[in-house]
Scaffold this motif. Structure first.
Motif, PDB file in Angstrom:
ATOM      1  N   ARG A  71       0.808  -1.227   0.000  1.00  0.00           N
ATOM      2  CA  ARG A  71       0.000   0.000   0.000  1.00  0.00           C
ATOM      3  C   ARG A  71       0.841   1.277   0.000  1.00  0.00           C
ATOM      4  O   ARG A  71       0.307   2.371  -0.194  1.00  0.00           O
ATOM      5  CB  ARG A  71      -0.926   0.026   1.226  1.00  0.00           C
ATOM      6  N   LEU A  72       2.124   1.154   0.207  1.00  0.00           N
ATOM      7  CA  LEU A  72       2.967   2.350   0.303  1.00  0.00           C
ATOM      8  C   LEU A  72       2.975   3.132  -1.007  1.00  0.00           C
ATOM      9  O   LEU A  72       2.966   2.552  -2.096  1.00  0.00           O
ATOM     10  CB  LEU A  72       4.401   1.944   0.662  1.00  0.00           C
ATOM     11  N   ASN A  73       2.996   4.440  -0.881  1.00  0.00           N
ATOM     12  CA  ASN A  73       3.075   5.311  -2.044  1.00  0.00           C
ATOM     13  C   ASN A  73       4.444   5.162  -2.704  1.00  0.00           C
ATOM     14  O   ASN A  73       5.475   5.464  -2.097  1.00  0.00           O
ATOM     15  CB  ASN A  73       2.866   6.770  -1.605  1.00  0.00           C
ATOM     16  N   ARG A  74       4.449   4.718  -3.930  1.00  0.00           N
ATOM     17  CA  ARG A  74       5.712   4.431  -4.597  1.00  0.00           C
ATOM     18  C   ARG A  74       6.428   5.692  -5.063  1.00  0.00           C
ATOM     19  O   ARG A  74       7.540   5.632  -5.583  1.00  0.00           O
ATOM     20  CB  ARG A  74       5.468   3.455  -5.744  1.00  0.00           C
ATOM     21  N   GLN A  75       5.814   6.841  -4.835  1.00  0.00           N
ATOM     22  CA  GLN A  75       6.506   8.108  -5.063  1.00  0.00           C
ATOM     23  C   GLN A  75       7.452   8.416  -3.907  1.00  0.00           C
ATOM     24  O   GLN A  75       8.402   9.193  -4.057  1.00  0.00           O
ATOM     25  CB  GLN A  75       5.496   9.254  -5.215  1.00  0.00           C
ATOM     26  N   ASN A  76       7.186   7.809  -2.762  1.00  0.00           N
ATOM     27  CA  ASN A  76       7.992   8.076  -1.561  1.00  0.00           C
ATOM     28  C   ASN A  76       8.778   6.878  -1.065  1.00  0.00           C
ATOM     29  O   ASN A  76       9.745   7.056  -0.314  1.00  0.00           O
ATOM     30  CB  ASN A  76       7.093   8.551  -0.409  1.00  0.00           C
ATOM     31  N   PHE A  77       8.375   5.664  -1.450  1.00  0.00           N
ATOM     32  CA  PHE A  77       8.991   4.464  -0.882  1.00  0.00           C
ATOM     33  C   PHE A  77       9.453   3.497  -1.973  1.00  0.00           C
ATOM     34  O   PHE A  77       8.782   3.330  -2.996  1.00  0.00           O
ATOM     35  CB  PHE A  77       7.986   3.711  -0.002  1.00  0.00           C
ATOM     36  N   GLU A  78      10.579   2.858  -1.721  1.00  0.00           N
ATOM     37  CA  GLU A  78      11.027   1.716  -2.508  1.00  0.00           C
ATOM     38  C   GLU A  78      11.536   0.655  -1.533  1.00  0.00           C
ATOM     39  O   GLU A  78      11.881   0.962  -0.382  1.00  0.00           O
ATOM     40  CB  GLU A  78      12.118   2.107  -3.502  1.00  0.00           C
ATOM     41  N   LEU A  79      11.575  -0.596  -2.003  1.00  0.00           N
ATOM     42  CA  LEU A  79      12.032  -1.703  -1.170  1.00  0.00           C
ATOM     43  C   LEU A  79      13.358  -2.239  -1.682  1.00  0.00           C
ATOM     44  O   LEU A  79      13.539  -2.433  -2.890  1.00  0.00           O
ATOM     45  CB  LEU A  79      11.016  -2.847  -1.161  1.00  0.00           C
ATOM     46  N   GLY A  80      14.292  -2.481  -0.759  1.00  0.00           N
ATOM     47  CA  GLY A  80      15.554  -3.126  -1.071  1.00  0.00           C
ATOM     48  C   GLY A  80      15.716  -4.368  -0.214  1.00  0.00           C
ATOM     49  O   GLY A  80      15.057  -4.525   0.821  1.00  0.00           O
ATOM     50  N   LEU A  81      16.582  -5.251  -0.621  1.00  0.00           N
ATOM     51  CA  LEU A  81      16.809  -6.512   0.076  1.00  0.00           C
ATOM     52  C   LEU A  81      17.850  -6.340   1.186  1.00  0.00           C
ATOM     53  O   LEU A  81      18.836  -5.628   1.021  1.00  0.00           O
ATOM     54  CB  LEU A  81      17.274  -7.573  -0.915  1.00  0.00           C
ATOM     55  N   HIS A  82      17.602  -7.023   2.301  1.00  0.00           N
ATOM     56  CA  HIS A  82      18.500  -6.901   3.456  1.00  0.00           C
ATOM     57  C   HIS A  82      18.818  -8.280   4.032  1.00  0.00           C
ATOM     58  O   HIS A  82      18.781  -8.508   5.235  1.00  0.00           O
ATOM     59  CB  HIS A  82      17.841  -6.014   4.521  1.00  0.00           C
ATOM     60  N   GLY A  83      19.116  -9.200   3.118  1.00  0.00           N
ATOM     61  CA  GLY A  83      19.418 -10.557   3.543  1.00  0.00           C
ATOM     62  C   GLY A  83      18.171 -11.415   3.653  1.00  0.00           C
ATOM     63  O   GLY A  83      17.044 -10.942   3.488  1.00  0.00           O
ATOM     64  N   HIS A  84      18.382 -12.691   3.901  1.00  0.00           N
ATOM     65  CA  HIS A  84      17.268 -13.623   4.093  1.00  0.00           C
ATOM     66  C   HIS A  84      17.001 -13.754   5.593  1.00  0.00           C
ATOM     67  O   HIS A  84      16.119 -13.089   6.131  1.00  0.00           O
ATOM     68  CB  HIS A  84      17.600 -14.971   3.461  1.00  0.00           C
ATOM     69  N   PHE A  85      17.842 -14.529   6.291  1.00  0.00           N
ATOM     70  CA  PHE A  85      17.693 -14.646   7.743  1.00  0.00           C
ATOM     71  C   PHE A  85      18.325 -13.468   8.495  1.00  0.00           C
ATOM     72  O   PHE A  85      18.031 -13.240   9.654  1.00  0.00           O
ATOM     73  CB  PHE A  85      18.334 -15.937   8.247  1.00  0.00           C
TER      74      PHE A  85
END
Length: 234
Positions: A71-85
């Motif tokens: 639901r995050l506004n993609r104008q303000n937020f992006e997701l990056g990976l920070h490992g699995h465990f």
């Protein structure tokens, strides 16, 4: 002009490392509508050294958490990976998943991350960005991540971290953290990546006090700031 990215590590379903931090983000958006946040999400967060009997927080098992990210506004937020465990699941620490990894081990971990992104329905929301836990990552792990399609590496120039890269950080698109208060205090540089944590036990947790300090810095320099996602920091 200062390029500025605000990053938040350890955004996960863990009850003390949750999406509560997003409340502070939205308060900042109210003041700076074009601010950019990169949320670094472990795909199966597991504090093994603290609670070995607690099962991993696999994203796909936490539907409300995943819905909140979608639901995050993609104008303000992006997701990056920070490992699995986030941990290597040995008797070392909670933060060393890539610190000692061979090429093969890193490849296996990255594949697990990608599979969890698919299973959780978040594949299209994650960008090809990685921050290794505690910024530490072997040369072989960097090569494995790059070979797997990771394009941007969010790393650190601090001695304890950079020595693990063995020069491999120079061969990929690397954005280095510039401050993570209170450890590295707030300041602006040509390329500024300000790092916070979502976990409440960390002194770098983005709480109200941390948020207010950030507001002061951004307001004073507002006319000279361009908020950026990671790909625009290069």
């Amino acid at each position: 002009m200062y390029k500025v990215n605000i990053s938040i590590d350890d955004v996960s379903p863990h009850p003390r490392s949750s999406i509560n931090v997003l409340d502070r983000c939205h308060e900042l958006i109210d003041i700076f509508p074009d601010i950019k946040f990169t949320l670094f999400v472990p795909t199966a967060y597991w504090r093994v050294m603290d609670d070995p009997d607690q099962e991993p927080y696999y994203l796909h098992k936490h539907i409300k958490f995943c819905e909140a990210l979608r639901r995050l506004n993609r104008q303000n937020f992006e997701l990056g990976l920070h490992g699995h465990f986030h941990s290597s699941i040995v008797d070392r620490s909670n933060n060393d998943e890539f610190r000692y990894a061979t090429y093969k081990e890193a490849k296996q971990t990255i594949n697990k991350m990608f599979l969890e992104c698919i299973e959780s329905g978040l594949k299209e929301y994650f960008k090809p960005i990685i921050r290794p836990p505690a910024w530490r990552m072997t040369k072989e792990a960097i090569k494995a991540a790059s070979d797997s399609g990771i394009v941007y590496f969010c790393l650190s120039k601090q001695d304890y971290a950079i020595k693990t890269y063995d020069g491999a950080d120079k061969n990929v698109n690397t954005i280095y953290q510039t401050c993570n208060p209170p450890f590295l205090p707030l300041n602006l540089t040509e390329q500024t990546e300000i790092v916070y944590h979502a976990c409440e036990w960390d002194r770098n947790y983005l709480n109200k006090t941390m948020k207010d300090g950030l507001i002061k810095l951004l307001k004073v320099n507002k006319e000279e700031i361009k908020f950026c996602f990671i790909e625009d920091m290069i």
